[in-house]
Scaffold this motif. Structure first.
Motif, PDB file in Angstrom:
ATOM      1  N   SER A  60     -35.937  29.961 -43.291  1.00 29.65           N
ATOM      2  CA  SER A  60     -35.341  29.073 -42.282  1.00 29.65           C
ATOM      3  C   SER A  60     -36.182  27.817 -42.089  1.00 29.65           C
ATOM      4  O   SER A  60     -35.637  26.705 -41.966  1.00 29.65           O
ATOM      5  CB  SER A  60     -35.211  29.831 -40.957  1.00 29.65           C
ATOM      6  OG  SER A  60     -34.715  28.991 -39.942  1.00 29.65           O
ATOM      7  N   LEU A  61     -37.498  27.968 -42.088  1.00 28.60           N
ATOM      8  CA  LEU A  61     -38.377  26.810 -41.951  1.00 28.60           C
ATOM      9  C   LEU A  61     -38.266  25.875 -43.150  1.00 28.60           C
ATOM     10  O   LEU A  61     -38.278  24.643 -42.999  1.00 28.60           O
ATOM     11  CB  LEU A  61     -39.828  27.279 -41.791  1.00 28.60           C
ATOM     12  CG  LEU A  61     -40.188  27.941 -40.453  1.00 28.60           C
ATOM     13  CD1 LEU A  61     -41.533  28.651 -40.563  1.00 28.60           C
ATOM     14  CD2 LEU A  61     -40.214  26.894 -39.345  1.00 28.60           C
TER      15      LEU A  61
ATOM     16  N   ILE B 187     -36.718  28.187 -52.311  1.00 33.38           N
ATOM     17  CA  ILE B 187     -35.892  29.207 -51.647  1.00 33.38           C
ATOM     18  C   ILE B 187     -35.309  30.164 -52.672  1.00 33.38           C
ATOM     19  O   ILE B 187     -35.295  31.386 -52.471  1.00 33.38           O
ATOM     20  CB  ILE B 187     -34.763  28.532 -50.833  1.00 33.38           C
ATOM     21  CG1 ILE B 187     -35.359  27.779 -49.641  1.00 33.38           C
ATOM     22  CG2 ILE B 187     -33.760  29.573 -50.343  1.00 33.38           C
ATOM     23  CD1 ILE B 187     -34.346  26.974 -48.853  1.00 33.38           C
TER      24      ILE B 187
ATOM     25  N   ASP C  32     -35.639  25.645 -45.132  1.00 32.58           N
ATOM     26  CA  ASP C  32     -34.299  25.071 -45.077  1.00 32.58           C
ATOM     27  C   ASP C  32     -34.232  23.943 -44.040  1.00 32.58           C
ATOM     28  O   ASP C  32     -33.569  22.917 -44.247  1.00 32.58           O
ATOM     29  CB  ASP C  32     -33.294  26.169 -44.735  1.00 32.58           C
ATOM     30  CG  ASP C  32     -31.859  25.727 -44.950  1.00 32.58           C
ATOM     31  OD1 ASP C  32     -31.544  25.354 -46.091  1.00 32.58           O
ATOM     32  OD2 ASP C  32     -31.074  25.748 -43.977  1.00 32.58           O
ATOM     33  N   GLU C  33     -34.921  24.141 -42.931  1.00 35.64           N
ATOM     34  CA  GLU C  33     -34.937  23.117 -41.877  1.00 35.64           C
ATOM     35  C   GLU C  33     -35.570  21.823 -42.385  1.00 35.64           C
ATOM     36  O   GLU C  33     -35.061  20.725 -42.126  1.00 35.64           O
ATOM     37  CB  GLU C  33     -35.722  23.655 -40.681  1.00 35.64           C
ATOM     38  CG  GLU C  33     -35.872  22.665 -39.538  1.00 35.64           C
ATOM     39  CD  GLU C  33     -36.774  23.197 -38.448  1.00 35.64           C
ATOM     40  OE1 GLU C  33     -37.341  22.375 -37.696  1.00 35.64           O
ATOM     41  OE2 GLU C  33     -36.920  24.441 -38.352  1.00 35.64           O
TER      42      GLU C  33
ATOM     43  N   ASN D 154     -37.340  41.499 -43.357  1.00 36.91           N
ATOM     44  CA  ASN D 154     -36.835  40.714 -42.234  1.00 36.91           C
ATOM     45  C   ASN D 154     -36.810  41.482 -40.921  1.00 36.91           C
ATOM     46  O   ASN D 154     -36.346  40.976 -39.908  1.00 36.91           O
ATOM     47  CB  ASN D 154     -35.422  40.196 -42.552  1.00 36.91           C
ATOM     48  CG  ASN D 154     -35.441  39.190 -43.686  1.00 36.91           C
ATOM     49  OD1 ASN D 154     -36.367  38.395 -43.788  1.00 36.91           O
ATOM     50  ND2 ASN D 154     -34.430  39.242 -44.545  1.00 36.91           N
TER      51      ASN D 154
ATOM     52  N   VAL E 251     -37.053  35.800 -43.391  1.00 36.52           N
ATOM     53  CA  VAL E 251     -35.940  35.012 -42.868  1.00 36.52           C
ATOM     54  C   VAL E 251     -36.467  33.796 -42.110  1.00 36.52           C
ATOM     55  O   VAL E 251     -35.880  32.704 -42.174  1.00 36.52           O
ATOM     56  CB  VAL E 251     -35.036  35.888 -41.961  1.00 36.52           C
ATOM     57  CG1 VAL E 251     -35.785  36.353 -40.716  1.00 36.52           C
ATOM     58  CG2 VAL E 251     -33.757  35.149 -41.595  1.00 36.52           C
ATOM     59  N   ASP E 252     -37.585  33.954 -41.413  1.00 33.40           N
ATOM     60  CA  ASP E 252     -38.180  32.811 -40.719  1.00 33.40           C
ATOM     61  C   ASP E 252     -38.760  31.817 -41.719  1.00 33.40           C
ATOM     62  O   ASP E 252     -38.669  30.600 -41.530  1.00 33.40           O
ATOM     63  CB  ASP E 252     -39.282  33.294 -39.770  1.00 33.40           C
ATOM     64  CG  ASP E 252     -38.742  34.142 -38.632  1.00 33.40           C
ATOM     65  OD1 ASP E 252     -37.594  33.905 -38.211  1.00 33.40           O
ATOM     66  OD2 ASP E 252     -39.467  35.048 -38.162  1.00 33.40           O
TER      67      ASP E 252
END
Length: 579
Positions: free
Chosen positions: A277-278, A299, A280-281, A319, A273-274
């Motif tokens: 998220s990175l 992704i 996606d950021e 996760n 999940v991290d």
């Protein structure tokens, strides 16, 4: 005793013997043929040699000889008659005219008498079945070994024999066996832990960068742009996880994820999940929509693999986190053994796309643990079908797997990690990996390329013995190297029925007349088929044992036996609603 021949020439480690006419020797000595041991009597010792060729060509000009034989000089027996001792190599060479006899039973026993308790009984000599063939365990393990042979010559049975004998001689040695065809699960009884996709726990974060890329891209080359993104965000994701872990610890300084010091290969946990998220950021900061496609694909690739039930052994609790590396290594490599010093890693149920990556992780962790523990707990790593993971052609297979196996072959003995290679295609195996194996068990090999590679790998004076390889019978072996007293043609001893390797599925070449096209049978097969790629669990039939192997990834179902015909009750459980 009348000699059957005389030395007529000597050259280095070879000699020629003139064979006397049959009237001048006993009938039992007249069978001087290839593969037989002979003894050459000299004033200071008895030289042991083996016949590699018999010919009537280029005979000496005398009526006393009917043929000549080429022999390889292997060693010599020295010492007083009451305490003879055999040693390899020749210090006193024979001279012209020295008598040559067929070796006696007592001399063979002198050669093959165990010199220590660290010997295992693997069979009997082909020349004299009353003489037991022993292998020195320390020499065989510490300098690696290989078992080579075509399909159907008893290679798997020989491996089972060797492993069981090693377990007896070295009960504290840990053994890790890669079981490619799921055939060794029943060979070692309660001394082995069987691991398959159902009970394997190998967290994705234990994979180094090349290995996780191989998983995400299903064995295909990675997209450079996506690889750049992964190489950037994985170390940060590891730092974030460490930050989470330290957040609740009083007195510990908060770590900046970007300055954690981790690399893409550091074996520390991180959460998917991290990672996502990175990615996606970074995608959100891009203004050009076309540039976002690369991030979208990455992704999507991660999500696809994470949600594939066949990969649950890697991504289960992906996760949730938790540093389980100690538990994983303890379980895989039997630390502590708890009465089961052996691990059988069944690979047949794993997705074909990730088998190479999984083997790479296992080999690498086995070596690294030996390295960082200073070899205090020795491990024998046995690689079945070794040519699949360490191919001679560098364009075939997965590079990191070859590198991991090669590292064990070249440096493992320094850290108590020993290698056993098993293959039916030695010519397809990387020569730099098989060459460190100083004990070879060669069974029948019909392929010329395989025989040529074997000749290049054998440094003994008796390399000419390899000409016998194509004609070896089932369970017959030519044993070379440090683990045996002499290059020896032997026959592996019988293996008890419960130790015989066999596939977990019984395949009949002639279908049973009762099988037909019964829908119960077809439906049962389909349930197993679908269950192998879903999270659903089929109830287990307590009345039928399917052993320790897995036919599907998450299914515990009775083994289908077409040869036994169909019993509707046998498959009734498979027809019940799935939980």
């Amino acid at each position: 005793m009348t000699s059957f021949g005389r030395v007529i020439s000597v050259r280095g480690s070879f000699a020629r013997v003139g064979i006397l006419a049959a009237s001048q020797m006993a009938v039992s000595e007249a069978r001087a043929t290839v593969g037989r041991f002979v003894s050459i009597r000299s004033p200071t010792s008895t030289i042991v040699a083996i016949i590699t060729e018999v010919s009537c060509e280029d005979m000496p000009h005398t009526d006393n000889y009917i043929a000549s034989a080429s022999v390889d000089l292997l060693g010599e027996i020295q010492g007083p008659p009451e305490r003879p001792k055999f040693q390899r190599g020749v210090t006193h060479y024979p001279t012209i005219g020295d008598p040559v006899d067929m070796i006696t039973n007592q001399e063979l026993r002198t050669i093959y008498t165990p010199t220590s308790s660290d010997q295992i009984n693997v069979g009997t000599l082909q020349q004299d079945r009353s003489v037991t063939a022993y292998v020195n365990v320390e020499e065989m393990l510490s300098k690696h070994f290989a078992v080579l042979g075509s399909t159907g010559v008893g290679k798997s049975t020989g491996v089972s024999l060797l492993m069981n004998e090693i377990l007896k001689a070295r009960p504290n040695l840990r053994i890790f066996l890669l079981d490619v065809h799921n055939e060794y699960g029943r060979c070692f009884g309660d001394r082995a832990m069987v691991i398959n996709p159902r009970n394997l726990k190998l967290p994705f974060w234990l994979f180094n960068f090349e290995e996780i890329v191989d998983v995400l891209f299903a064995g295909r080359p990675g997209v450079p742009e996506e690889l750049d993104i992964l190489a950037e965000v994985i170390p940060i994701a590891k730092g974030i996880y460490t930050q989470y872990q330290n957040a609740d610890r009083i007195g510990l300084k908060r770590i900046d994820p970007k300055t954690s010091g981790y690399t893409v290969d550091t074996p520390v946990p991180y959460r998917l999940v991290d990672l996502i998220s990175l990615i996606d950021e970074r995608m959100g900061k891009l203004e050009n929509r076309s540039s976002r496609i690369i991030y979208h694909k990455l992704i999507s690739r991660i999500d696809t693999v994470r949600n594939d039930p066949r990969y649950a052994f890697m991504f289960d609790n992906a996760n949730v986190g938790g540093d389980t590396m100690a538990e994983v290594i303890s379980h895989l490599f039997r630390l502590p053994a708890n009465g089961k010093p052996m691990t059988i890693m069944q690979l047949a149920g794993l997705p074909a796309e990730v088998v190479d990556s999984v083997v790479s992780v296992l080999c690498r962790m086995a070596f690294d643990f030996g390295l960082w523990s200073d070899g205090v707990s020795p491990l024998l790593f046995v690689c079945e079908e070794a040519h699949r993971y360490a191919a001679a052609d560098r364009n075939i297979g997965f590079g990191p797997t070859r590198k991991a196996v090669s590292r064990i072959a070249k440096e493992g003995r320094k850290y108590g990690v020993y290698l056993g290679l098993v293959t039916q295609r030695p010519a397809e195996l990387d020569a730099t990996i098989i060459s460190p194996c100083n004990t070879l068990f060669a069974m029948r090999l019909a392929n010329d390329r395989d025989q040529a590679l074997l000749r290049s790998a054998v440094s003994d004076a008796a390399a000419n013995l390899l000409s016998f390889v194509p004609s070896l019978g089932t369970r017959e072996v030519l044993a070379f190297g440090e683990g045996v007293a002499l290059p020896t043609r032997l026959r592996f001893k019988e293996v008890p029925a419960h130790q015989l390797p066999r596939s977990e599925a019984t395949i009949a070449t002639v279908p049973s007349a009762t099988t037909g096209h019964d829908m119960h049978f077809v439906s049962a097969v389909l349930d197993r088929w679908r269950g192998a790629t879903s999270h659903r669990d089929v109830p287990n039939d307590p009345g039928i044992s399917n052993g320790s192997g897995a036919r599907g990834m998450f299914v515990e179902a009775p083994m289908l036996q077409p040869s036994q015909g169909l019993d509707p009750d046998r498959f009734s459980l498979l027809k019940k609603p799935l939980r």
